[in-house]
Motif scaffolding. Structure first.
Motif: not given
Length: 194
Positions: A93-99
């Motif tokens: 759940d990295h903020p710079n990867k896809s939702v």
């Protein structure tokens, strides 16, 4: 006394030429243009613009020197597949990867995580065909591996062994979202080491 020269009967020459032409047309093979096998989405005549969250787009760029950049980072072709898989599934759940959103899909028990990630492939006009195809192969292989993993987890077999309904459910859970932009003159911008 000189004998008059007779005329050559050329009436059957046209028939022979026609038969030879038909023979060569029937026996000659024609080259057929081939390309990448892609199923395009259906055409929608709509004027509305689809907004995509910036974090859901991973730009994969090949410059005129065939150098590969993924997410503005220089990368070797061997690392691209795993990088794409991690971007699409975003397990941490990295903020710079896809939702990732949870979604109920017919044919699959419970809600499953579905990525909103899009891979945007861009290349320079000077990119070699071999580099372009190698990157294409890695992108498609990443999605194929994700679909196989998902299929094994939910159906106990690989994607290609599933029936049509199961394959449709897997395609909805792992959509192959590769967007290709028209080639540009981008080599100068990236080749300087940015």
């Amino acid at each position: 006394m000189a004998r008059p020269v007779g005329e050559i009967n050329a009436g059957s020459m046209a028939d022979i030429a026609f038969l030879i032409l038909i023979y060569f047309l029937m026996t000659t093979t024609m080259d057929i243009d081939t390309g990448l096998a892609r199923r395009l989405p259906p055409y929608e005549d709509t004027q509305e613009k689809i907004e995509i969250n910036r974090r859901n787009i991973m730009v994969v760029l090949i410059n005129k020197s065939d150098r590969l950049f993924a997410g503005n980072q220089p990368m070797e072709i061997g690392m691209l597949r795993e990088t794409v898989k991690e971007f699409i599934m975003n397990p941490t759940d990295h903020p710079n990867k896809s939702v990732i959103e949870r979604k109920a899909i017919p044919g699959i028990r419970g809600e499953v995580p579905v990525s909103k990630g899009v891979i945007s492939l861009q290349n320079d006009r000077g990119t070699s065909y071999n580099a372009y195809i190698a990157v294409q192969n890695e992108l498609v292989a990443a999605f194929n591996e994700l679909r196989d993993d998902f299929s094994r987890m939910h159906f106990g077999k690989v994607y290609t062994a599933l029936d049509d309904d199961q394959q449709a459910a897997v395609r909805e859970a792992i959509p192959q979202t590769i967007s290709e932009a028209e080639p540009k003159e981008v080599g100068a911008a990236k080749s300087g080491g940015r």
